[in-house]
Write an enzyme that holds these catalytic residues in place. Structure first.
Site, mmCIF file in Angstrom:
data_model
loop_
_atom_site.group_PDB
_atom_site.id
_atom_site.type_symbol
_atom_site.label_atom_id
_atom_site.label_comp_id
_atom_site.label_asym_id
_atom_site.label_seq_id
_atom_site.Cartn_x
_atom_site.Cartn_y
_atom_site.Cartn_z
ATOM 1 N N SER A 280 0.871 -1.191 0.000
ATOM 2 C CA SER A 280 0.000 0.000 0.000
ATOM 3 C C SER A 280 0.898 1.227 0.000
ATOM 4 O O SER A 280 1.178 1.833 1.034
ATOM 5 C CB SER A 280 -0.893 -0.010 1.239
ATOM 6 N N GLY B 220 0.957 4.301 -0.884
ATOM 7 C CA GLY B 220 0.657 5.640 -0.377
ATOM 8 C C GLY B 220 1.024 5.790 1.091
ATOM 9 O O GLY B 220 1.377 6.895 1.537
ATOM 10 N N ASP B 221 0.971 4.708 1.834
ATOM 11 C CA ASP B 221 1.201 4.803 3.280
ATOM 12 C C ASP B 221 2.636 5.154 3.664
ATOM 13 O O ASP B 221 2.854 6.128 4.384
ATOM 14 C CB ASP B 221 0.771 3.501 3.958
ATOM 15 N N PRO B 222 3.617 4.360 3.234
ATOM 16 C CA PRO B 222 4.969 4.725 3.674
ATOM 17 C C PRO B 222 5.417 6.076 3.130
ATOM 18 O O PRO B 222 6.155 6.805 3.802
ATOM 19 C CB PRO B 222 5.844 3.584 3.132
ATOM 20 N N GLY C 264 3.994 8.527 5.298
ATOM 21 C CA GLY C 264 4.726 8.505 6.561
ATOM 22 C C GLY C 264 6.001 9.318 6.479
ATOM 23 O O GLY C 264 6.327 10.102 7.382
#
Lengths: 425, 343
Positions: A190, A192-194, A197
């Site tokens: 996924s 987009g998440d890291p 972050g």
């Protein structure tokens, strides 16, 4: 094994020793995030020395507390998840019921006592929790707020939820990713998440830097979609120049050959021939007959399909690691297509001490990745992620000055907890 | 904010490298007001026109010896190994002596066993563990577009530079040296797979490498619509808006039936529902019901989007023949100024 609850074992402070000089030593972060993007951001801040206080709803835990629990029959499975430990190490944890007045009060007071408040809720949710920026800023102008929505708080998309794959698709990166000549392809993780972050951590650092100069906290909104657009900005520009990139699979627009090829042990080897000299060495290694039309990259591009077949025939005879070794020795860029299982004995990662061995009460010795920002010898020690509500008492007493009696009353009234409330898992 | 609004005004950064990790990071630093100087003009020449317009719009070039500029700078950002920097006269010892922050970003670390290994965009992505999850089962793994290994590393570089500046401001330590590895950056971002695999546990099927290409199951897939592709990525908390949007609230009775939720039957139902819709119609429904739907955006969609524009993402640079070109600007929306125009 029967695990004691957090209140039985007492708190296990995870902060750096006093006198440390990591960049964020002495900086307090109130972490209202869950799952991956937000916890990844605050993990990075903790790596840099910040005191990160994670707040969880005692009836609505971070979902990753339920992912990667090796033994589903273990007591307190919520304290035994690999996923949660990887991205929440070195944090404090307080579990409360934010629907109660006392819970809201604690949240607001913790926010006032922090340098940064960070969330990855949908827009406006944090306001409903009583943490409006205007109110917070009026009472403590040095506090900053970071929000990390999938899209933005602007009308038209402020109510739109989004997970990593949604954000990838909306950013354009999915459009450009795909096998040669085929449809757009979803990314694997996924993504987009890291990325969010990393952007969230950078935003938090900017607020601290800016406050060093101005004395004022600010509010920042890190749009996950926008950040991903930034990572393909050159393609956005190329499209405006009439040169929109096409989906090329694993090929390169200039270098050839480049691709991912099978090996005898059912692994994949990625390689790139980056120069004509490298091609000569590679052709000799792979037993490809020299030809005048293959001497330059443009010729090799034209013959790419044919070369792919020849390379696959060669690579299929070798073990993956052996093929990579030979290619590197010949000066050809190469790597095994690694997955996380390879990292346990990857020579570079072992040398760089990528994994730390961390004690855990029921998981035994656990491996967790070490900080990826390496400030010479001033590395932060890695501790396991906190148990649910492990630091309720410590945080309420140390940060907010609550008495033992007050804390006991909060516990009795179900405002704070160290086990899931209402059947939450 | 500061008087000029630029948070990094007064900070000088010498860029010594041509990798995306360096170029993208210094694009952000320049936008936030740092004076970024390209240390080796040959590095700029390695870029194509689109890359130059995006990465180098607000940068200058070192005038005079690189050593003098680097030693006078607050920060050096580089993709060169320790050995290569030492040969150029800006090795760790000399920059430590001058009190210059150094942030190095290399494929496998600035020194050590992998420092001299040849690497490319593809091989760096392959080495970090994320590529193993991308692609279709039974086919070769696939790279993500746009050198994403180095893109993530660029964000690490931005963070490391600001962190080092904070460290200097708060603790008086002026010579921080940060060593970032592109492989490690990716390896530390492997969702569930990382933590589980590092410990030798069994990895759930859904997180195994290349579980099922673009369509894991009915509720986690891309679908064809009338004018492109859309995404349905629904988790348990989203089942009410999903089934309501679908016009089948009755199916909420099966909300606990994982076999049905991931079935071909449901996939076909969703597919039939989506097929005649346009992307715009689909997104109207997403907004109306608060469902995690999306569409596969193309550059023109993003450039023409009023909503994206309203977030303040775009900045303009001057392209060929004086044409204004939109480029992505700040990393976040805030009062901090981000500008790529320079006198």
């Amino acid at each position: 094994m029967t695990m004691p609850t957090a209140s039985q074992v007492g708190t296990a402070p995870t902060g750096p020793a006093l006198g440390d000089t990591l960049p964020l030593t002495g900086i307090r972060v109130l972490d209202l995030t869950m799952v991956w993007a937000g916890p990844f951001a605050t993990k990075l801040l903790a790596d840099l020395g910040a005191e990160v206080i994670k707040v969880e709803g005692a009836g609505r835990l971070d979902l990753t507390r339920g992912l990667g629990v090796p033994d589903p029959d273990v007591e307190q499975p919520w304290n035994n998840a690999r996923y949660f430990n990887e991205f929440n190490r070195n944090k404090y944890d307080i579990a409360l019921d934010p629907r109660t007045e006392a819970g809201k009060r604690i949240l607001f007071d913790l926010a006032l006592a922090s340098d940064i408040v960070i969330d990855n809720f949908r827009p406006h949710v944090v306001e409903r929790m009583g943490l409006s920026w205007d109110r917070l800023h009026a009472e403590n102008s040095r506090v900053s707020m970071i929000s990390m929505p999938a899209y933005s708080s602007h009308a038209g998309e402020d109510k739109l939820p989004g997970y990593g794959p949604n954000v990838e698709e909306m950013s354009g990166i999915t459009h450009f990713t795909g096998y040669l000549g085929e449809a757009p392809h979803k990314l694997g993780i996924s993504y987009g998440d890291p990325v969010a972050g990393l952007g969230g951590a950078a935003a938090a650092l900017l607020t601290i830097w800016n406050r060093e100069r101005t004395g004022e906290g600010i509010r920042m909104e890190v749009s996950q979609r926008n950040l991903l657009i930034s990572l393909i900005g050159e393609a956005i520009v190329a499209a405006q120049l009439g040169r929109e990139p096409q989906r090329m699979g694993n090929r390169h627009p200039l270098h050839a050959p480049q691709g991912v090829y099978p090996t005898r042990d059912e692994r994949w080897v990625a390689l790139t021939v980056q120069s004509d000299d490298a091609w000569s060495r590679f052709a000799q290694l792979a037993g490809i007959t020299p030809r005048a039309d293959l001497g330059a990259a443009v010729g090799r591009q034209s013959a790419h399909d044919e070369l792919d077949e020849a390379i696959a025939a060669w690579s299929s005879q070798l073990e993956g690691a052996h093929a990579v070794e030979k290619l590197r020795a010949a000066g050809v860029a190469a790597s095994l297509v690694a997955d996380a299982r390879d990292f346990l004995d990857d020579p570079v990662l072992v040398e760089r001490r990528f994994l730390a061995e961390v004690p855990h009460e029921s998981l035994g010795t656990m491996k967790i990745s070490t900080p990826s920002w390496r400030f010479e010898e001033s590395q932060r020690e890695v501790h396991r992620a906190p148990f649910l509500g492990e630091h309720n008492e410590d945080v309420l007493r140390r940060v907010l000055g609550y008495s033992s009696e007050q804390i006991e009353q909060l516990r009795a009234e179900g405002v704070i907890a160290d086990a899931p409330l209402g059947g939450a898992k | 904010v500061t008087e000029s609004g630029f948070p990094l005004e007064g900070v000088t950064v010498v860029e010594f490298g041509s990798s995306k990790a360096v170029k993208l990071a210094t694009h952000f630093l320049a936008g936030y007001g740092a004076t970024v100087l390209i240390g080796d003009p040959a590095d700029a020449e390695a870029l194509d026109e689109a890359q130059r317009l995006y990465f180098d719009a607000a940068k200058g070039v070192v005038e005079g010896p690189l050593v003098e500029s680097a030693e006078a700078a607050d920060v050096v950002v580089t993709d060169r190994t320790v050995a290569a920097r030492t040969e150029a006269g800006i090795g760790p010892e000399s920059l430590a002596a001058s009190g210059t922050i150094v942030v190095a970003v290399t494929p496998y670390g600035e020194a050590g066993v992998g420092a001299d290994w040849p690497a490319s965009e593809l091989t760096q992505f392959a080495s970090g563990g994320q590529m193993a999850s991308l692609g279709d089962r039974g086919r070769e793994p696939l790279q993500a577009y746009g050198n994403q290994g180095e893109s993530q590393a660029a964000l690490h570089v931005v963070g490391a530079v600001i962190a080092a500046l904070i460290r200097r401001a708060r603790f008086g330590i002026a010579d921080s040296a940060v060593d970032i590895s592109v492989q490690e950056v990716q390896a530390s971002a492997l969702e569930l797979f990382g933590g589980v695999a590092f410990n030798g546990d069994t990895v759930p099927d859904a997180f195994m490498p290349r579980p099922n290409g673009s369509a894991l199951h009915a509720l986690w897939a891309m679908y064809e619509c009338a004018d492109g592709l859309v995404g349905v990525h629904v988790n348990t908390p989203n089942l009410v808006p999903f089934f309501t949007a679908l016009g089948r609230p009755d199916l909420l009775e099966k909300a606990g039936d994982m076999e049905f939720l991931q079935s071909d039957e449901l996939r076909e139902l969703v597919s039939e529902w989506i097929r005649p819709m346009t992307k715009a119609q689909f997104m109207e429904i997403a907004s109306e019901y608060g469902a995690p739907f999306s569409y596969v955006a193309e550059p023109v969609d993003l450039l023409d989007s009023e909503i994206v524009a309203s977030t303040g993402l775009w900045r303009e640079v001057t392209g060929p023949d004086g044409v204004a070109i939109k480029v992505p600007g700040p990393m976040s929306e805030s009062p901090l100024r981000f500008d790529l125009a320079r006198p």
